[in-house]
Design a protein around this motif. Structure first.
Motif, PDB file in Angstrom:
ATOM      1  N   UNK A 295       0.828  -1.213   0.000  1.00 48.16           N
ATOM      2  CA  UNK A 295       0.000   0.000   0.000  1.00 48.16           C
ATOM      3  C   UNK A 295       0.856   1.254   0.000  1.00 48.16           C
ATOM      4  N   UNK A 296       2.124   1.118   0.380  1.00 46.63           N
ATOM      5  CA  UNK A 296       3.039   2.263   0.383  1.00 46.63           C
ATOM      6  C   UNK A 296       3.625   2.537  -1.000  1.00 46.63           C
ATOM      7  N   UNK A 297       3.412   1.619  -1.937  1.00 47.45           N
ATOM      8  CA  UNK A 297       3.955   1.745  -3.287  1.00 47.45           C
ATOM      9  C   UNK A 297       2.919   2.348  -4.225  1.00 47.45           C
ATOM     10  N   UNK A 298       3.404   2.766  -5.399  1.00 50.66           N
ATOM     11  CA  UNK A 298       2.499   3.227  -6.447  1.00 50.66           C
ATOM     12  C   UNK A 298       2.032   2.009  -7.239  1.00 50.66           C
ATOM     13  N   UNK A 299       0.740   1.682  -7.201  1.00 55.00           N
ATOM     14  CA  UNK A 299       0.261   0.493  -7.911  1.00 55.00           C
ATOM     15  C   UNK A 299      -0.048   0.829  -9.372  1.00 55.00           C
ATOM     16  N   UNK A 300       0.211  -0.109 -10.245  1.00 51.94           N
ATOM     17  CA  UNK A 300      -0.122   0.065 -11.650  1.00 51.94           C
ATOM     18  C   UNK A 300      -0.403  -1.300 -12.262  1.00 51.94           C
ATOM     19  N   UNK A 301      -1.487  -1.383 -12.988  1.00 50.04           N
ATOM     20  CA  UNK A 301      -1.840  -2.611 -13.683  1.00 50.04           C
ATOM     21  C   UNK A 301      -1.429  -2.480 -15.139  1.00 50.04           C
ATOM     22  N   UNK A 302      -0.620  -3.411 -15.595  1.00 53.22           N
ATOM     23  CA  UNK A 302      -0.100  -3.382 -16.958  1.00 53.22           C
ATOM     24  C   UNK A 302      -0.854  -4.408 -17.793  1.00 53.22           C
ATOM     25  N   UNK A 303      -1.456  -3.937 -18.877  1.00 54.58           N
ATOM     26  CA  UNK A 303      -2.173  -4.839 -19.777  1.00 54.58           C
ATOM     27  C   UNK A 303      -1.165  -5.600 -20.626  1.00 54.58           C
ATOM     28  N   UNK A 304      -1.351  -6.923 -20.692  1.00 52.59           N
ATOM     29  CA  UNK A 304      -0.435  -7.771 -21.462  1.00 52.59           C
ATOM     30  C   UNK A 304      -1.243  -8.867 -22.126  1.00 52.59           C
ATOM     31  N   UNK A 305      -1.585  -8.652 -23.402  1.00 44.66           N
ATOM     32  CA  UNK A 305      -2.448  -9.605 -24.083  1.00 44.66           C
ATOM     33  C   UNK A 305      -3.773  -9.700 -23.359  1.00 44.66           C
ATOM     34  N   UNK A 306      -4.156 -10.921 -22.993  1.00 46.73           N
ATOM     35  CA  UNK A 306      -5.396 -11.118 -22.256  1.00 46.73           C
ATOM     36  C   UNK A 306      -5.187 -11.004 -20.748  1.00 46.73           C
ATOM     37  N   UNK A 307      -3.958 -10.738 -20.346  1.00 49.84           N
ATOM     38  CA  UNK A 307      -3.635 -10.691 -18.920  1.00 49.84           C
ATOM     39  C   UNK A 307      -3.530  -9.272 -18.379  1.00 49.84           C
ATOM     40  N   UNK A 308      -3.655  -9.185 -17.064  1.00 47.10           N
ATOM     41  CA  UNK A 308      -3.407  -7.956 -16.326  1.00 47.10           C
ATOM     42  C   UNK A 308      -2.296  -8.251 -15.316  1.00 47.10           C
TER      43      UNK A 308
END
Length: 285
Positions: free
Chosen positions: A57-70
């Protein structure tokens, strides 16, 4: 593991193996799929998005799209020097909690990811080639020059560099990683007491899925051509991955240093070890 838990685990695994073996005679394709599923589907390591560990929770979260995956990533922002952390089987990025404090001292930017089917990343299957594809996507996005992997995450780092030959990588740290895929596979077959027929079908499925002979899937073979600087640590009391596997990787990797520890087990959480890794990453030059 307590005695009752050991007995329960033994009964459960043998019952699953018996069921798969029986299916192998009647429905070999279904038996193969089931054996493969139990071999590649993590049973632990997922995270609840509403109950994220404090360190994440102390980090900057980011979801990276990769094909059909997150792919879920976490970044502790610092300077232009970037480090990527790659956790192991049935785990997630929170396993690095104790080590991140050490890395922050350098002022570096620290990036961690959740592997396939673990943490908050998508998927149902965890395997090294797929994990390496996740790692490559994150490497392309963040361009770290150092990478650290634990257990199957360490094996993934080795396979990643062998396969993708990333010229930006300068240093790699491998902690408690297995070398020979066949040892992992044979341990699985032994745990479930899979018969010869199902075992052969499973190996065939793996060969078709990964496009590589399981007998050739070898960490010591993969590192033999690496020329980046490496640090390998393995504990003599590791009951998950044999100490000899770490030694074999170190012997084959000519530009790597080997650290032998005792009493730390497979997790390798230890401030003295972290200090030596810190020295390798930031002071060795």
């Amino acid at each position: 593991m307590k005695l009752f838990d050991k007995i329960s685990y033994f009964i459960l695994t043998k019952s699953i193996g018996l069921y798969i073996n029986l299916m192998g005679f009647l429905f070999p394709e279904k038996a193969t799929k089931l054996a493969y599923r139990f071999f590649t589907e993590p049973r632990d390591g997922k995270l609840d998005a509403t109950k994220i560990p404090k360190i994440l929770s102390e980090a900057h979260p980011e979801t990276v799209a990769f094909g059909q995956h997150q792919i879920q990533t976490y970044t502790w922002k610092g300077n232009d020097h970037r480090i990527l952390l790659v956790h192991g089987w049935e785990s997630n990025a929170a396993r690095w909690e104790r080590f991140i404090g050490w890395l922050k001292k350098s002022g570096s930017t620290i990036i961690a990811l959740d592997g396939p089917a673990q943490g908050l990343s998508s998927g149902t299957e965890f395997n090294i080639p797929e994990y390496a594809r996740f790692v490559d996507a994150i490497m392309q996005k963040f361009s770290p020059t150092s990478i650290i992997g634990h257990s199957m995450g360490g094996a993934t780092c080795i396979y990643y560099q062998y396969t993708y030959q990333n010229p930006l990588l300068e240093k790699m740290v491998i902690l408690g990683a297995p070398s020979e895929f066949m040892i992992v596979l044979n341990n699985y077959k032994k745990t479930l007491s899979l018969n010869k027929k199902v075992s052969r079908l499973l190996e065939k499925r793996i060969m078709e899925r990964f496009n590589i002979d399981p007998n050739e899937f070898s960490g010591k073979r993969f590192v033999s051509g690496l020329n980046l600087k490496g640090l390998i640590a393995h504990d003599e009391d590791d009951t998950i991955v044999s100490y000899n596997e770490g030694k074999q990787i170190a012997e084959a990797w000519k530009t790597a240093e080997f650290i032998s520890t005792k009493g730390l087990g497979h997790s390798l959480h230890d401030d003295q070890l972290y200090q030596r890794i810190y020295h390798f990453l930031f002071e060795a030059d």
